[in-house]
Design an enzyme around this catalytic site. Structure first.
Site, PDB file in Angstrom:
ATOM      1  N   LYS A 173       3.222   4.817  23.323  1.00 45.22           N
ATOM      2  CA  LYS A 173       2.976   5.265  21.951  1.00 45.22           C
ATOM      3  C   LYS A 173       3.471   6.703  21.848  1.00 45.22           C
ATOM      4  CE  LYS A 173      -1.115   5.427  18.842  1.00 45.22           C
ATOM      5  NZ  LYS A 173      -2.570   5.150  18.780  1.00 45.22           N
ATOM      6  N   SER A 212      -3.722   2.277  14.891  1.00 45.84           N
ATOM      7  CA  SER A 212      -2.505   3.030  14.794  1.00 45.84           C
ATOM      8  C   SER A 212      -1.450   2.701  15.851  1.00 45.84           C
ATOM      9  CB  SER A 212      -2.842   4.525  14.883  1.00 45.84           C
ATOM     10  OG  SER A 212      -3.403   4.831  16.147  1.00 45.84           O
ATOM     11  N   SER A 224      -7.700   1.689  17.576  1.00 50.12           N
ATOM     12  CA  SER A 224      -6.239   1.667  17.456  1.00 50.12           C
ATOM     13  C   SER A 224      -5.488   0.883  18.519  1.00 50.12           C
ATOM     14  CB  SER A 224      -5.694   3.085  17.422  1.00 50.12           C
ATOM     15  OG  SER A 224      -5.829   3.595  16.119  1.00 50.12           O
TER      16      SER A 224
HETATM   17  N1  GLN Z   1      -8.094   3.277  12.250  1.00 49.66           N
HETATM   18  C1  GLN Z   1      -8.932   4.270  12.812  1.00 49.66           C
HETATM   19  C2  GLN Z   1      -8.695   5.597  12.143  1.00 49.66           C
HETATM   20  O1  GLN Z   1      -7.879   5.646  11.288  1.00 49.66           O
HETATM   21  C3  GLN Z   1      -8.731   4.352  14.296  1.00 49.66           C
HETATM   22  C4  GLN Z   1      -7.664   5.257  14.737  1.00 49.66           C
HETATM   23  C5  GLN Z   1      -7.487   5.304  16.219  1.00 49.66           C
HETATM   24  O2  GLN Z   1      -8.171   4.605  16.972  1.00 49.66           O
HETATM   25  N2  GLN Z   1      -6.589   6.150  16.637  1.00 49.66           N
HETATM   26  O3  GLN Z   1      -9.300   6.573  12.448  1.00 49.66           O
END
Ligand code: GLN
Length: 476
Positions: free
Chosen positions: A77, A152, A176
């Protein structure tokens, strides 16, 4: 069918000379080039990857040790600091940034011979649940290009399903890794908080960030985690490894008598009926092998999302303060003095979601609101920790859905942050509490994959991986 055998088998084939590291890297790079239309990848690290592969092949020829992941390509990532390409976290403010050092996770994988071939797309700074918040492009779901891959770590998840590499790295702050794994149909592992070093990964929320693999199967996830999990002097929150390590290759766990709690709050209002059905069927399959599955009540769970969206923005606002246009990354050209350089660099460099989180975060931390929001959220977080601890007195594992829906349409939630945040409702608790959690492919709704989430107590990662291995076989 995947072009990649098990990770341990790839490494064995490279080490024994059946294939070469260069061949593995070329195969990965070709697959990446052939699948450009999915926009899973921000950049490749092709030159450095091929150099590293040649070095590994030369060492093998000389009979030197090359490590247990010799020649295994992977995708990181783009919030992991990696040499060979820019590290952008998919944000405009970091465009052009070349990491001066690598993250601990990458260094440990490289020390065992693994080769990073590319950087995957994400929601900028890992803020999001769809990869639509990327300042570069939107990654498409491999099963339906009109839909999101989740987020994400959407680029990492899609890259695994598109067979670009045998594994990809993601980060999980509130879901994410698990939510995109569920949306595209791969395994996504979120380790216990503290088991994996955060050093050299662009910080989101320091009290919940964890680093995990996305893979095609549980054995590979365990193999990768085993290489990089454990204490790191560069991250003071890291904790010891379990004595037996995390590899589960060739092992088996009997489901007979295993006590599993199906989380009541995740099966009620708001869950898509078809997703619920997949989870109930998965529970029945576990029962058919002798597992005891009962409903478990975690009364404070409905508060988890609100708690998360106070604590995480608070930490985000603090972590993003380093992007000030002075030290690295984007610096506004039209600034007239230091103050306006701060304001212009941040105003122009950050996207809408980062700004929203900075605003919310500084608000809940400001005097006068701190007690009303931040302190209260931390109190409820402790309550959640206690409720999970109590549930784990009775059950070895907790299960439930990963997200309330299968992959949604691109654009469907993009203009409504609250709707987007709801996609995290079943994943954030594991992060707030710190427990390990995995998303496993459990079924489909139409052609869209749906995952099963399994959680275990803190520092029981090995037990969770063994359980997931058994569940994977039953759910197949
Ligand atoms: N979707 C969650 C957020 O927007 C999780 C993000 C993540 O785990 N990096 O905070």
């Amino acid at each position: 069918m995947s072009q990649w055998p098990l990770i341990a088998e790839i490494a064995a084939a490279v080490t024994s000379g059946k294939t070469t590291a260069v061949e593995q890297v070329e195969k990965a790079l070709k697959t990446i080039a052939d699948q450009k239309e999915y926009d899973a990848i921000i950049a490749t690290t092709a030159d450095r990857a091929l150099e590293r592969a040649k070095t590994i092949d030369a060492k093998i020829k000389n009979g030197e040790a090359v490590g247990r992941l010799a020649g295994v390509p992977f995708i990181a990532k783009d919030n992991y600091l990696v040499f060979g390409a820019e590290t952008t976290a998919a944000s405009n403010i970091l465009r052009g940034f070349n990491a001066p050092y690598q993250s601990t996770v990458i260094n440990r994988l490289e020390a065992e011979g693994a080769i990073c071939v590319a950087k995957a797309n994400l929601d900028a700074f890992a803020h999001g649940a769809s990869t639509e918040n990327s300042d570069f492009f939107v990654t498409k779901n491999p099963h339906d290009t009109s839909r999101v891959p989740g987020g994400s770590s959407g680029g990492s998840a899609a890259s695994v399903v598109l067979d670009m590499a045998p594994f990809a790295l993601g980060s999980d702050t509130g879901g994410s890794i698990r939510q995109p794994a569920s949306f595209v149909g791969c395994v996504g592992y979120k380790p216990t908080y503290g088991l994996t070093s955060r050093s050299g990964v662009v910080a989101m929320a320091s009290s919940t960030d964890t680093m995990g693999p996305l893979t095609r199967n549980v054995a590979d996830a365990a193999e990768v985690l085993d290489v990089y999990a454990g204490p790191d002097p560069l991250d003071s929150t890291t904790t010891p490894r379990q004595a037996e390590g995390y590899s589960v290759t060739g092992q088996k766990m009997d489901l007979q008598g295993v006590k599993v709690g199906l989380i009541k709050q995740y099966m009620g209002d708001g869950i898509d009926e078809a997703v619920k059905k997949v989870v109930l069927e998965a529970a029945d399959k576990l029962k058919s092998r002798g597992a005891i599955v009962e409903e478990v009540d975690l009364p404070s769970l409905p508060l988890a999302l609100a708690v998360y969206y106070i604590i995480v923005p608070a930490e985000v606002s603090s972590n993003l303060s380093r992007y000030d246009g002075q030290r690295y990354g984007f610096s506004a050209k039209d600034a007239t003095d230091l103050e306006s350089s701060y304001v212009q660099s941040r105003s122009q460099g950050f996207g809408v979601e980062a700004k929203r989180r900075i605003m919310i975060g500084t608000y809940v931390l400001s005097s006068g609101y701190y007690d009303a929001y931040y302190k209260k959220a931390q109190t409820v977080r402790t309550k959640l920790i206690n409720e999970f601890a109590e549930a784990f007195q009775k059950y070895q594992y907790l299960i439930g859905p990963v997200a309330p829906t299968p992959a949604f349409q691109i654009g469907e939630n993009a203009d409504d942050p609250l709707k987007m945040y709801l996609s995290d409702i079943m994943t954030v608790a594991a992060n707030l509490v710190g427990v390990p959690s995995i998303s496993l492919p459990a079924g489909t709704v139409g052609k869209l994959p749906v995952g099963l989430q399994i959680m275990a107590p803190m520092n029981k990662d090995r037990e969770l991986l063994l359980m997931a291995l058994a569940a994977e076989e039953v759910l197949a």
